[in-house]
Design a protein around this motif. Sequence first.
Motif, PDB file in Angstrom:
ATOM      1  N   ARG A  51      26.219 -49.455   0.205  1.00 17.59           N
ATOM      2  CA  ARG A  51      27.671 -49.498   0.027  1.00 17.59           C
ATOM      3  C   ARG A  51      28.020 -49.841  -1.417  1.00 17.59           C
ATOM      4  NH1 ARG A  51      30.288 -49.939   4.748  1.00 17.59           N
ATOM      5  NH2 ARG A  51      32.054 -50.769   3.618  1.00 17.59           N
ATOM      6  N   LYS A 107      31.824 -50.571  -3.891  1.00 17.86           N
ATOM      7  CA  LYS A 107      33.287 -50.561  -3.904  1.00 17.86           C
ATOM      8  C   LYS A 107      33.850 -49.312  -4.584  1.00 17.86           C
ATOM      9  CE  LYS A 107      33.650 -53.840  -7.757  1.00 17.86           C
ATOM     10  NZ  LYS A 107      34.084 -55.181  -8.140  1.00 17.86           N
ATOM     11  N   TYR A 108      32.992 -48.578  -5.250  1.00 18.13           N
ATOM     12  CA  TYR A 108      33.441 -47.305  -5.847  1.00 18.13           C
ATOM     13  C   TYR A 108      33.057 -46.109  -4.977  1.00 18.13           C
ATOM     14  CZ  TYR A 108      34.072 -50.225  -9.953  1.00 18.13           C
ATOM     15  OH  TYR A 108      34.476 -51.212 -10.815  1.00 18.13           O
ATOM     16  N   ARG A 147      35.110 -44.995   0.001  1.00 15.06           N
ATOM     17  CA  ARG A 147      36.530 -44.731  -0.206  1.00 15.06           C
ATOM     18  C   ARG A 147      36.874 -43.348   0.332  1.00 15.06           C
ATOM     19  NH1 ARG A 147      36.813 -49.254  -0.462  1.00 15.06           N
ATOM     20  NH2 ARG A 147      36.735 -50.587  -2.274  1.00 15.06           N
ATOM     21  N   THR A 148      38.137 -43.148   0.649  1.00 17.19           N
ATOM     22  CA  THR A 148      38.566 -41.824   1.117  1.00 17.19           C
ATOM     23  C   THR A 148      38.498 -40.818  -0.030  1.00 17.19           C
ATOM     24  OG1 THR A 148      40.851 -42.286   0.522  1.00 17.19           O
ATOM     25  CG2 THR A 148      40.199 -42.815   2.767  1.00 17.19           C
ATOM     26  N   TRP A 166      41.345 -41.217  -2.413  1.00 12.32           N
ATOM     27  CA  TRP A 166      41.172 -42.317  -3.369  1.00 12.32           C
ATOM     28  C   TRP A 166      40.185 -41.883  -4.451  1.00 12.32           C
ATOM     29  CZ3 TRP A 166      37.547 -45.333  -5.705  1.00 12.32           C
ATOM     30  CH2 TRP A 166      37.965 -46.561  -6.245  1.00 12.32           C
ATOM     31  N   ILE A 184      40.750 -40.007  -7.989  1.00 12.31           N
ATOM     32  CA  ILE A 184      41.144 -40.616  -9.258  1.00 12.31           C
ATOM     33  C   ILE A 184      39.955 -40.873 -10.178  1.00 12.31           C
ATOM     34  CG2 ILE A 184      43.286 -41.655  -8.434  1.00 12.31           C
ATOM     35  CD1 ILE A 184      41.880 -44.189  -7.834  1.00 12.31           C
ATOM     36  N   MET A 185      38.735 -40.700  -9.668  1.00 15.68           N
ATOM     37  CA  MET A 185      37.565 -40.972 -10.500  1.00 15.68           C
ATOM     38  C   MET A 185      36.554 -39.841 -10.375  1.00 15.68           C
ATOM     39  SD  MET A 185      36.921 -44.882  -9.429  1.00 15.68           S
ATOM     40  CE  MET A 185      36.690 -45.881 -10.874  1.00 15.68           C
ATOM     41  N   LYS A 220      27.770 -50.062 -15.860  1.00 15.79           N
ATOM     42  CA  LYS A 220      28.151 -49.070 -16.870  1.00 15.79           C
ATOM     43  C   LYS A 220      26.907 -48.483 -17.545  1.00 15.79           C
ATOM     44  CE  LYS A 220      32.443 -50.498 -16.159  1.00 15.79           C
ATOM     45  NZ  LYS A 220      32.830 -50.155 -14.809  1.00 15.79           N
ATOM     46  N   ASP A 242      32.138 -57.474  -2.554  1.00 15.51           N
ATOM     47  CA  ASP A 242      33.009 -58.650  -2.637  1.00 15.51           C
ATOM     48  C   ASP A 242      32.368 -59.735  -3.497  1.00 15.51           C
ATOM     49  OD1 ASP A 242      34.341 -57.359  -0.587  1.00 15.51           O
ATOM     50  OD2 ASP A 242      33.451 -58.595   0.985  1.00 15.51           O
ATOM     51  N   ASP A 259      31.971 -62.797  -6.647  1.00 13.19           N
ATOM     52  CA  ASP A 259      31.547 -62.862  -8.035  1.00 13.19           C
ATOM     53  C   ASP A 259      30.016 -62.812  -8.083  1.00 13.19           C
ATOM     54  OD1 ASP A 259      32.305 -64.148 -10.880  1.00 13.19           O
ATOM     55  OD2 ASP A 259      30.502 -65.132 -10.077  1.00 13.19           O
ATOM     56  N   ASN A 283      27.825 -64.058 -10.163  1.00 13.40           N
ATOM     57  CA  ASN A 283      27.176 -65.343 -10.441  1.00 13.40           C
ATOM     58  C   ASN A 283      27.151 -66.215  -9.197  1.00 13.40           C
ATOM     59  OD1 ASN A 283      26.726 -64.734 -13.156  1.00 13.40           O
ATOM     60  ND2 ASN A 283      28.848 -65.256 -13.629  1.00 13.40           N
ATOM     61  N   LYS A 284      28.269 -66.160  -8.475  1.00 18.86           N
ATOM     62  CA  LYS A 284      28.344 -66.942  -7.241  1.00 18.86           C
ATOM     63  C   LYS A 284      27.346 -66.408  -6.219  1.00 18.86           C
ATOM     64  CE  LYS A 284      30.271 -69.816  -4.185  1.00 18.86           C
ATOM     65  NZ  LYS A 284      31.648 -69.848  -3.760  1.00 18.86           N
ATOM     66  N   TYR A 334      23.989 -67.617  -7.280  1.00 23.21           N
ATOM     67  CA  TYR A 334      23.932 -69.052  -7.012  1.00 23.21           C
ATOM     68  C   TYR A 334      23.701 -69.305  -5.519  1.00 23.21           C
ATOM     69  CZ  TYR A 334      25.776 -73.650  -5.875  1.00 23.21           C
ATOM     70  OH  TYR A 334      25.927 -74.901  -5.352  1.00 23.21           O
TER      71      TYR A 334
END
Lengths: 329, 770
Positions: free
Chosen positions: A122, A124-125, A128-129, A132, A135-136, A151, A302, A304, A306-307, A310
């Motif tokens: 999975r 987050k980019y 998506r439908t 959506w 746009i990319m 990147k 979902d 951060d 670093n979190k 950690y």
Amino acid sequence: MQLPHFKYHAPRSINTLNALIEKMKGQAIIMAGGTELIPRMKMRLIQPENLISILKIKELEHIKIKKDKKIEIGATVRIDNLVNFFKENRPFNAIFQAANMVGSQQIRNMATIGGNILQNTRCKYYNRTLQWQNIMPPCHKRGGNICYAVKNSKRCFAVYQGDMAAPLIVLNGKGEFLFDKNFIQKPLEDIFTGNGAMPFNVGKGVLIKFILPQPEDGLISTYKKYRIRDGMDFPIAGVAVAIKIKNKKIDDIKICLIGVSSAPVVIKDIKDFISEKKLTDKLIHEISEIVYNQAHPVENTDGDINKRRYMIKQMTFEAIKELIDGYDK
Amino acid sequence: MIGRRIPRIDGPIKATGEAKYTTDIYLPDMLVAKMLRSPLPHAKILNIDISKAKKIPGVKAIITGRDAWDIRHGFIETPRYPADQYCLANDRVRYIGEEIACVAAVDEDTAYEAIDAIKVTYEELPAVFDIFEAIKPDAPDIHEFRLPDLIEPFKNVGGRCANSFGDMEAAFKKAYLIREDRFETQLRTHCYLEPQATVAYYDVNGKLNVWTSSMGVFRKRMHLSKILHMPLSKIRIHKSWVGGAFGGKIDLFSHEFCTSLLSIKTGKPVKYVAERDEIFSYFRHGQPMVIDLKTLVAKDGTILGQIVRCYNNCGAYRGSGVVCIFLCWGFIILPYRIPTLDYIGYSIYTNNPVRAPQKGHGAPQVRFAVESQLDIIAEELGIDPIEIRLKNARQKGDILPNGDTIKNAGLIECIEEIEKKTDFRKKYSKNLKEVKQYKNNTRFRRGIGIGVSSYFTGTLIYPHNSAAIIKFNDDGTVQCYTGALDIGQGAETILAQIIAEELSIDIKDIEIIAGDTDNTPVDIGSWISGLTYVTGNAVKKASEDARKQLLSSAAIYLNVHMDSLDMRDRIIFVKDNPERSITFSKVLENHIRDHKGDPIIGKGFFRGLKDAEHGPSLKNAKGAWSDSYAFDAQVAEVEVDMHTGKIKVIKATTAHDCGFPINPLLVEGQIDGQVSMAAGQALSEEIIMEKGITLNPSFLEYKLPIATEMVENDYIDIITEEYKKGHHFHTKEVGEGYVSGILAAIANAVYNATGVRAKRLPIRIINNLS
């Protein structure tokens, strides 16, 4: 959002399944509970012409303890059944823990162990439908050559978030696959490519069942999951730990991470590190540090990063500590 | 019936699935509409080619900006703030997702195929997403609009609200402590469960029939009439049940215009249902805000003055941003006495989706800032959070800077009672001491925090008023016609309770016919926290009118003076001799016979702010704002896992002065909902955007609290208003005031538990884990 058109097949036996696969010449997609596949189909991330449900094949829906004490789990055993089966099962506690935290109760009722293991990576980019995604320009996983999460990356970093893989791997589970009428067993950790765009190297094999070896004396295991909410969410970091205790020392240890890479991460060099060392909090901290250094999440789900890293350290510490502290009780 | 905990009258139809929402409306030959949206955050549209799309079999009509008249709409439309948005982009797009074309086709697949076949040629323009980038002199111009009275060298200012009073110089001289902080609140969205949806059907008589998920049918009709160039009489908004709105469904939306126009063009019913990722990505959210707050206090904690700058990121069009910066002023001057103020609020255009009201509309942002800072100040002064709040709390008789009078205020009682009930002082000082002396090394730390808030009770904005009609069936049962729209808050239950009270009948004998522009009288709508006050009073007056007519007629038949009569369960009787009685049914029958067919119809109407011509000025905050103000104090108790940073709200207590609670069960329901929303805002919710793209457009990724994370609530009623027969309803606001104090309370409680002061939401304590 409606589903795209497709032909639906529901064979009742492995033989019919084989015949169907042969007939479709590999152009069919296998579905079990559908909780992961159906949303992807609605988003048009996958548009199979033929969908073969394996839910009606009775022999795939059972958990059996064999004469040699091996446990066989059919591919379509529901996650909720795993919760019930492995409740209060000390060596396999990690399976109970992980199963109990998959999605929501509704998801656990529908979703299967096979589907959970073979769920797609999975991002987050990516999830998506089509609308959506307009746009990319397409990323690696959508057939393009861009990665939005990392990147300038030349490969896809989509994250593998199948909760159940981590406990099954640390418990040395194997998957049995059907390849052109042949049944082939593979250690679960070998079915992943590590490439987010094409996460599995099982080709056209159909996952039939899982085999767990007979638990050795002193085996204990657990699973810790980091997610933002108390339910619903995929693991954004997960740790499964299996330990074999012998003479009050760790005789064997296996740790597997989930949700931090495109495949489950089996921690390397850990067994040698602990060999013959005394079990102290300091040692557990050192183990956690080794684990931490092998976790490299990227910004694709979902929370951060670093979190998330950690939390890998934190959860590893807690998992081992809990296992060891609880061993004598 | 008033003041009783009556379950919702719409409960059974909603629990059984019988209630029809807009998505449940199916009409013969209905077409499906889908939207083509801009993939770019800022661009000129050079050409739109629909020729290929038009030829696809099953495509019935396609509309673009060219089909829409050169007419714009806005949340508010005034000479200072003219409407700035087209329903379909005309020559330019200003955010990703802006509507460019709409297709009506026989089914969803065909509609999407046509959308994909439309070719748009753009000339990309530089875009800006951050407010402080957008105001720079070299920022791209999002609009040609310039505020005539803007004195700052800022670009892209869509609105400015400034108000000051008192002697700031003197305040500075007197000040013992001056505290300056910046607080930031995140972009959040409403999460109404029912998606945005509209069905429009232009019938053979030239009437446009519309079912739409909204917050007020008369406001939608006004907008549609303007934008479609159609007389009001030719548009009917039908009632459909609404699955939540929370501020997000009051504006006019492009799909409401498009389905209407597509139905006019095709002569067929057209339905549009927004996909959830469209709602998360492109529809209107709440307002993220940066607040620079400077507070001057005396040694004893008395507030001497405040200097406030609010920067609101209003998105690509004005939306409700300019209202929000006025309201922020209001929420600064409300719960505490502020003798001196220098306030400026800016609403700044950026290339982001547009913003709408969201529960609290500025109050959560402002209360988070002020209540957090007040706790910082209290600690620096060595006084406790209760004392500093008591010292500054508004009281009965206070005159607000705009001239409004605080007729009743229970804030001091709210603070005192909540302190007692939660044992606040003791818990607070114990936790604080432990944190400061690093004595608490436990993994799970507890904290307690307080926040207070105040909210207005309706104001003047179209349609300004509500009216109601009460009519009787032959058997004396009642039908009430009201334009009110029950959006889930229980409007119909409240109105039925008011009628039951006034006519002394069972609630089962009342039918509410509501929310239909053709068949019910005008109504202010379920927003601006005014429905129970404005519509409630209209319904009350209509019931009183009917009661009076019934009694005066019954007096003739019973041969007594009407003052000696009373009524119960559809029977009118002599108070001293209840045996002498007559049924409603008989009175009605006789009345019709003796009064040339008059069946007895009660009529009532109400408008708040009776002496004001219009609502307050959005430019300088002058003028009457509201008839009354509700107050509350809220306490949050949290537990923080110092190993993982996980924060849990263990308990929330709300002491509220909401006027007379017509239905305490619904008041508590409102509090429960608002507390859970505040917990979401405090801890997990945020729309994550990257260059105008929404990265978490689903309920999986937008971290709305789930059922198992609901907060345990406790309530304290501080009732300063009473219910009196024959008087206006002294209800006050309850629909959105309780989302703010508790938000601040959670932030303050986290500080109390951990020593970490949150200045940005959602609260993160990642860097401070043990």
